[in-house]
Each structure stands twice: as C-alpha cells, then as structure tokens.
Design a protein around this motif. Structure first.
Motif, PDB file in Angstrom:
ATOM      1  N   PRO A 161      69.095  -2.216  40.427  1.00  0.00           N
ATOM      2  CA  PRO A 161      70.022  -2.884  39.522  1.00  0.00           C
ATOM      3  C   PRO A 161      70.210  -2.125  38.217  1.00  0.00           C
ATOM      4  O   PRO A 161      69.456  -1.220  37.889  1.00  0.00           O
ATOM      5  CB  PRO A 161      69.323  -4.220  39.257  1.00  0.00           C
ATOM      6  CG  PRO A 161      67.861  -3.873  39.322  1.00  0.00           C
ATOM      7  CD  PRO A 161      67.749  -2.832  40.407  1.00  0.00           C
ATOM      8  N   GLY A 170      64.040  -1.267  36.571  1.00  0.00           N
ATOM      9  CA  GLY A 170      64.916  -1.472  37.713  1.00  0.00           C
ATOM     10  C   GLY A 170      65.148  -0.265  38.583  1.00  0.00           C
ATOM     11  O   GLY A 170      65.833  -0.361  39.607  1.00  0.00           O
ATOM     12  N   CYS A 192      70.755   4.215  38.942  1.00  0.00           N
ATOM     13  CA  CYS A 192      71.918   3.325  38.763  1.00  0.00           C
ATOM     14  C   CYS A 192      72.878   3.862  37.699  1.00  0.00           C
ATOM     15  O   CYS A 192      73.534   3.110  36.983  1.00  0.00           O
ATOM     16  CB  CYS A 192      71.461   1.916  38.406  1.00  0.00           C
ATOM     17  SG  CYS A 192      72.721   0.635  38.636  1.00  0.00           S
ATOM     18  N   ARG A 220      79.733  -7.365  41.967  1.00  0.00           N
ATOM     19  CA  ARG A 220      78.363  -7.645  42.388  1.00  0.00           C
ATOM     20  C   ARG A 220      78.312  -7.589  43.921  1.00  0.00           C
ATOM     21  O   ARG A 220      79.228  -8.086  44.592  1.00  0.00           O
ATOM     22  CB  ARG A 220      77.945  -9.024  41.887  1.00  0.00           C
ATOM     23  CG  ARG A 220      76.533  -9.456  42.265  1.00  0.00           C
ATOM     24  CD  ARG A 220      76.257 -10.870  41.763  1.00  0.00           C
ATOM     25  NE  ARG A 220      76.148 -10.900  40.312  1.00  0.00           N
ATOM     26  CZ  ARG A 220      75.011 -10.764  39.649  1.00  0.00           C
ATOM     27  NH1 ARG A 220      73.870 -10.592  40.303  1.00  0.00           N
ATOM     28  NH2 ARG A 220      75.008 -10.803  38.333  1.00  0.00           N
ATOM     29  N   PHE A 231      71.439 -10.807  45.961  1.00  0.00           N
ATOM     30  CA  PHE A 231      72.069 -10.263  44.754  1.00  0.00           C
ATOM     31  C   PHE A 231      72.634 -11.335  43.832  1.00  0.00           C
ATOM     32  O   PHE A 231      73.365 -11.033  42.893  1.00  0.00           O
ATOM     33  CB  PHE A 231      73.179  -9.292  45.155  1.00  0.00           C
ATOM     34  CG  PHE A 231      72.714  -8.176  46.050  1.00  0.00           C
ATOM     35  CD1 PHE A 231      71.900  -7.177  45.567  1.00  0.00           C
ATOM     36  CD2 PHE A 231      73.074  -8.163  47.390  1.00  0.00           C
ATOM     37  CE1 PHE A 231      71.451  -6.153  46.387  1.00  0.00           C
ATOM     38  CE2 PHE A 231      72.643  -7.138  48.228  1.00  0.00           C
ATOM     39  CZ  PHE A 231      71.825  -6.133  47.724  1.00  0.00           C
ATOM     40  N   ALA A 256      66.003  -6.898  38.595  1.00  0.00           N
ATOM     41  CA  ALA A 256      66.373  -7.239  39.969  1.00  0.00           C
ATOM     42  C   ALA A 256      66.482  -8.737  40.186  1.00  0.00           C
ATOM     43  O   ALA A 256      67.204  -9.189  41.077  1.00  0.00           O
ATOM     44  CB  ALA A 256      65.358  -6.648  40.945  1.00  0.00           C
ATOM     45  N   GLY A 275      69.899 -11.360  38.894  1.00  0.00           N
ATOM     46  CA  GLY A 275      69.663  -9.974  38.512  1.00  0.00           C
ATOM     47  C   GLY A 275      70.945  -9.261  38.127  1.00  0.00           C
ATOM     48  O   GLY A 275      72.038  -9.842  38.133  1.00  0.00           O
ATOM     49  N   ASN A 276      70.825  -7.991  37.815  1.00  0.00           N
ATOM     50  CA  ASN A 276      71.934  -7.225  37.223  1.00  0.00           C
ATOM     51  C   ASN A 276      72.480  -6.201  38.223  1.00  0.00           C
ATOM     52  O   ASN A 276      72.347  -5.009  38.040  1.00  0.00           O
ATOM     53  CB  ASN A 276      71.446  -6.523  35.951  1.00  0.00           C
ATOM     54  CG  ASN A 276      70.714  -7.478  35.033  1.00  0.00           C
ATOM     55  OD1 ASN A 276      71.142  -8.610  34.820  1.00  0.00           O
ATOM     56  ND2 ASN A 276      69.592  -7.027  34.491  1.00  0.00           N
ATOM     57  N   TRP A 277      73.113  -6.717  39.256  1.00  0.00           N
ATOM     58  CA  TRP A 277      73.538  -5.865  40.369  1.00  0.00           C
ATOM     59  C   TRP A 277      75.008  -5.485  40.250  1.00  0.00           C
ATOM     60  O   TRP A 277      75.842  -6.285  39.842  1.00  0.00           O
ATOM     61  CB  TRP A 277      73.310  -6.589  41.694  1.00  0.00           C
ATOM     62  CG  TRP A 277      71.867  -6.905  41.945  1.00  0.00           C
ATOM     63  CD1 TRP A 277      71.222  -8.085  41.691  1.00  0.00           C
ATOM     64  CD2 TRP A 277      70.898  -6.015  42.477  1.00  0.00           C
ATOM     65  NE1 TRP A 277      69.906  -7.987  42.038  1.00  0.00           N
ATOM     66  CE2 TRP A 277      69.668  -6.718  42.523  1.00  0.00           C
ATOM     67  CE3 TRP A 277      70.917  -4.692  42.921  1.00  0.00           C
ATOM     68  CZ2 TRP A 277      68.491  -6.163  43.000  1.00  0.00           C
ATOM     69  CZ3 TRP A 277      69.754  -4.129  43.397  1.00  0.00           C
ATOM     70  CH2 TRP A 277      68.555  -4.857  43.428  1.00  0.00           C
TER      71      TRP A 277
END
Length: 481
Positions: free
Chosen positions: A324, A94, A280, A354, A360, A29, A363-365
């Motif tokens: 995420p 996540g 996710c 993203r 955001f 996140a 992190g890996n959004w």
C-alpha cells in the motif's frame, strides 16, 4: 490489541511519559493503529542537543578506527535482528517484506562502508612560499549535527546519515518522520546495546514546524542533513541561515524515463516498470513520468501495460510485488491528481482506483496506474506523485526530451534508454540533473554519490563525497625555523 508504546532516546536514556501528545502509527495495509509514541517537548529537544554538544569533543578525540568499532557493532546487531526490523518496516511503512529485508541489508552496508572509511579520511600538504614552513589542510568534524529523515526508508536513512556523521567525529540528533518513528525507536535499542557513549546519538520525535524547527534553528546545531520534500528543504534552508549552519539537503525529484527510438524496448519496459512501482512509487529517484519517442510509443506502451498488469498487489507480508501507499492523505491526493489529469484530456488505460476485493477495503491501496495522451503541462507531469502512477508523454527525439528535462527545477535524477553512444555522451554534458541512469533501472550503490541539482538539493550523500559532507577544512600555516 492495544497499541505498543515506543519512546524517544536522549543522552542514553529512554524518555517515557504518562501524559502529553501521542502520535498514532498506522499500518498502511489495514489502517490499524499498532503503535504510539509521545512527541518530544522543546525542553527535550534542547536536552538532546546539549547532550550531543557535551559528548562531541570526547567522541571527536577517539581515533576513527575506534569510532568505527561502534559502527561495526551496530551493523552486527542489525544483521542479528534483520527479520525483526524487516517486519517492523512492513508494518510501519507498507513496503513488501522482500523490499524491507533489502532495506535492512542496505542499512548495514551504509554503516559498514562508512566505518571502513575511517582509515581513508585525507587532508593535504602544499608547498609554502618560505623555507622552514608547512601549509597543511586538515579535515575536522562540524560538531553537533541533526539528521531529519523521510518516511519512505525509515531505517536506511538513519544508516545513511549516522554512518558518515559518526565516523568523522560528529555527534547527531535524529528525528524520524512523524509517520514512521517506530523503526527509529527500535534502532536506538541497538545504540544502547552496543554501549555507544551517551549523547553521541539521541532521537526525538515531533512535527517539522515545532520539533524540526527547534533542531534546525538552535545555535548548538552546526550541520543539518535532511531527506524530504523541496518545500521542507526551503524552510530548513531559511531556518539554518540564522546560525549559518551547514546543509546537506536531498529533496524532491520528478525523474523522467526517456525512451528514444533506437532503445531496446523490452529492456526499457522492464526497467520502467521496476523503477516506477518499487516501494509503491515512493522513492525520490523513481521513474515519475515516461518521455517516449512517438515512433516507438505505441509498441512501448502496449508492452508496458502488459508488464504492469503482472504486478501482484496485496498483503506486503506475503509474496507480492507491491504493497500500500503510506497514508490516506497521500492516497487522496494521488487519486485527485489522476482524475484531474483525465479531465485535462489524458486517457486512463490502467488502474486509477482502489483494488477490488475485501482485502483492500481498509488501508491505503491503489492500483498500479498508467495514463496516456499526457501533455507536459498536465498535473501528473507538473507535480511529484510519489505513488504508483505513471503518465506517458510522446516526444520527438532527444532534443525534445532534453528541453522538457532542463526546464524543470526538481532535478534529482533521470533515465535514458538509447543505443546511440553520441547521445549518451552528450546527455552527460547537457542534462541538468544529479544522476543519470543510462540503460539502467533504479539503483543506488553505496560507493556512488546521491545528490540533486537546482531545487533538488544541496550537497549529497554516499561514497567518499558523502563522507566529505560531514567534514570542515582547517588550514594550518606552520613556521618551524
């Protein structure tokens, strides 16, 4: 804050190092490195296997009911520390806190189900061809087993593997994914607390090409249970062949969500959304692509877009629906495939980037994404996405769906929405797939059986058949004249 250092656990001892290669564990996140763990050396891998081998016979000789007591104690400790493990899963993998709590509960169910199975291990007696003789089939453990975990369920996969392995008298060396080793290390504290005999469970950490290969190719290893990608499974298959070790491989899948013209559209829409965006989209049996009959495609798609727009994306520690993706590498790949598909002619109708906002930026959004006008040859259909992206393909009825499904090799699971019971019964016979969800969203019951066909795996897990995977048959011809 300085990252917390976690350690591996071998033969009842914590392996601590002041030097050596460290793996950084990032919070998906935020991208923050919150933990570190040292990789295991090949000598330590050997030590773990030798300790398991030394412990195995004494463990095997315990009655299953005695082995079960340890498993019940592990489950009880997990229940006591549920919130601790749930928050650890959120930080490490996540998933949302709701999903993480469910994973802890699921792990407890895996362990307790297998503990209860200890009194249900069965052999067989068959008539002999001669008087004063008996022919019996006994079930016996393999010995030293290896559990290789995927990153998407760091705790549940441990329970799923150690439960049947231990109750049947095997010992196990576990290797979590190098992306999510923290939960496994914390789990070993429970192993220590319940007084499990040394060597019955050990944990090592490292990458597949060195630590994983050393576990798989070692002659001490008698069975390997692995959850992961098809490519990794193929490498394990090859490595295990040197010693003809047993295999339980649960590999990649690309589940089609089939909606026929007579389906209950509202129920199908709800199930399609839940089955795609859970964790996710990082579930092997997730809805990876929709095959919807062209006669109802517009209605289904319009309703699905409205439903997916309601998915709340945000801090997974809070009350949201989706967190995420695990890693920036995976995120980059997902985005590339989406935009490659747009270049191929697909229409991006939702997401594809993203999310906006300061929350955001790190992190890996990735937004929940939907693509329409997708063709079977497009990249989002050909590759497992393992992320929050859903391509929609229009089909011309059941036969067309069956053709598209059966021509694939990643045959783990499929969804079928129809009110036509004749087609439902036909699908059971005709779909070349491990699991079919008929008018049902994503689910996995402990008493079921989780397995793939073709390149989606060998053997399977869960239920009575999952327990059987950890047992060999020994035939006895006894003359007592």
């Amino acid at each position: 804050m300085e990252p917390t250092i976690y350690n591996c656990y071998i033969n009842g001892e914590w392996i601590k190092k002041s030097s050596g290669e460290k793996i950084d564990v990032e919070n998906p996140a935020s991208g923050e490195v919150f933990a570190q763990i040292y990789t295991s050396s090949l000598d330590e891998v050997q030590h773990a296997l030798e300790a398991a081998d030394k412990a195995q016979f004494s463990w095997q000789m315990l009655p299953p009911s005695e082995r079960a007591k340890y498993l019940f104690a592990i489950a009880d400790k997990l229940a006591e520390r549920k919130e601790h493990f749930a928050k650890l899963l959120v930080m490490e993998q996540g998933k949302t806190l709701v999903e993480a709590r469910f994973e802890v509960d699921d792990t407890i169910r895996y362990i307790t189900y297998n503990a209860e199975a200890g009194r249900r291990i069965q052999g067989a007696i068959f008539p002999s061809e001669n008087p004063y003789e008996q022919l019996t089939i006994h079930k016996v453990p393999y010995g030293v087993t290896v559990g290789l975990m995927a990153f998407n369920y760091p705790l549940a996969l441990i329970g799923r593997k150690i439960g049947p392995a231990l109750i049947t008298g095997n010992t196990m060396v576990i290797k979590p994914s190098e992306l999510t080793p923290v939960t496994a290390s914390e789990f070993c504290k429970i192993i220590e607390d319940v007084g499990l005999p040394k060597g019955v469970i050990s944990m090592v950490v490292g990458y597949g090409h060195n630590v994983g290969a050393a576990l798989v190719e070692n002659p001490i290893t008698k069975l390997i249970s692995m959850t992961g990608s098809t490519r990794a499974g193929q490498a394990i298959y090859k490595g295990a062949s040197q010693n003809v070790a047993g295999l339980v491989l649960e590999l990649g899948g690309k589940a089609p969500f089939i909606v026929l013209e007579d389906a209950n559209i509202d129920k199908a829409v709800e199930a399609a959304a839940i089955s795609r965006y859970a964790n996710c989209g990082q579930v092997c049996i997730c809805n990876e692509m929709v095959f919807v009959d062209s006669k109802v495609a517009d209605e289904f798609t319009a309703k699905l877009i409205k439903r997916v727009q309601k998915i709340r994306v945000g801090n997974p520690m809070t009350d949201v629906d989706m967190g995420p993706n695990l890693s920036p590498v995976a995120l980059k790949r997902i985005n590339e495939i989406v935009h490659e598909n747009v270049a191929q002619g697909a229409e991006l109708v939702l997401g594809g980037k993203r999310p906006d906002g300061a929350a955001f930026e790190k992190g890996n959004w990735y937004e929940p994404t939907i693509l329409t006008n997708v063709k079977p040859e497009h990249s989002t259909i050909q590759e497992e996405m393992f992320g929050p992206v859903l391509p929609i393909v229009k089909i011309n009825g059941y036969e067309h769906a069956k053709e598209l499904l059966n021509q694939r090799d990643d045959s783990l699971s499929a969804y079928l929405y129809t009110e036509n019971h004749k087609l439902i019964m036909r699908s059971i016979q005709e779909f070349q797939i491990g699991t079919i969800f008929v008018n049902k969203q994503i689910v996995g019951y402990i008493q079921g059986y989780h397995s793939g066909h073709k390149k989606a795996g060998i053997g399977g897990e869960d239920g009575i058949y999952g327990v059987e995977e950890y047992l060999q048959k020994r035939t006895i011809y006894m003359n007592y004249e």
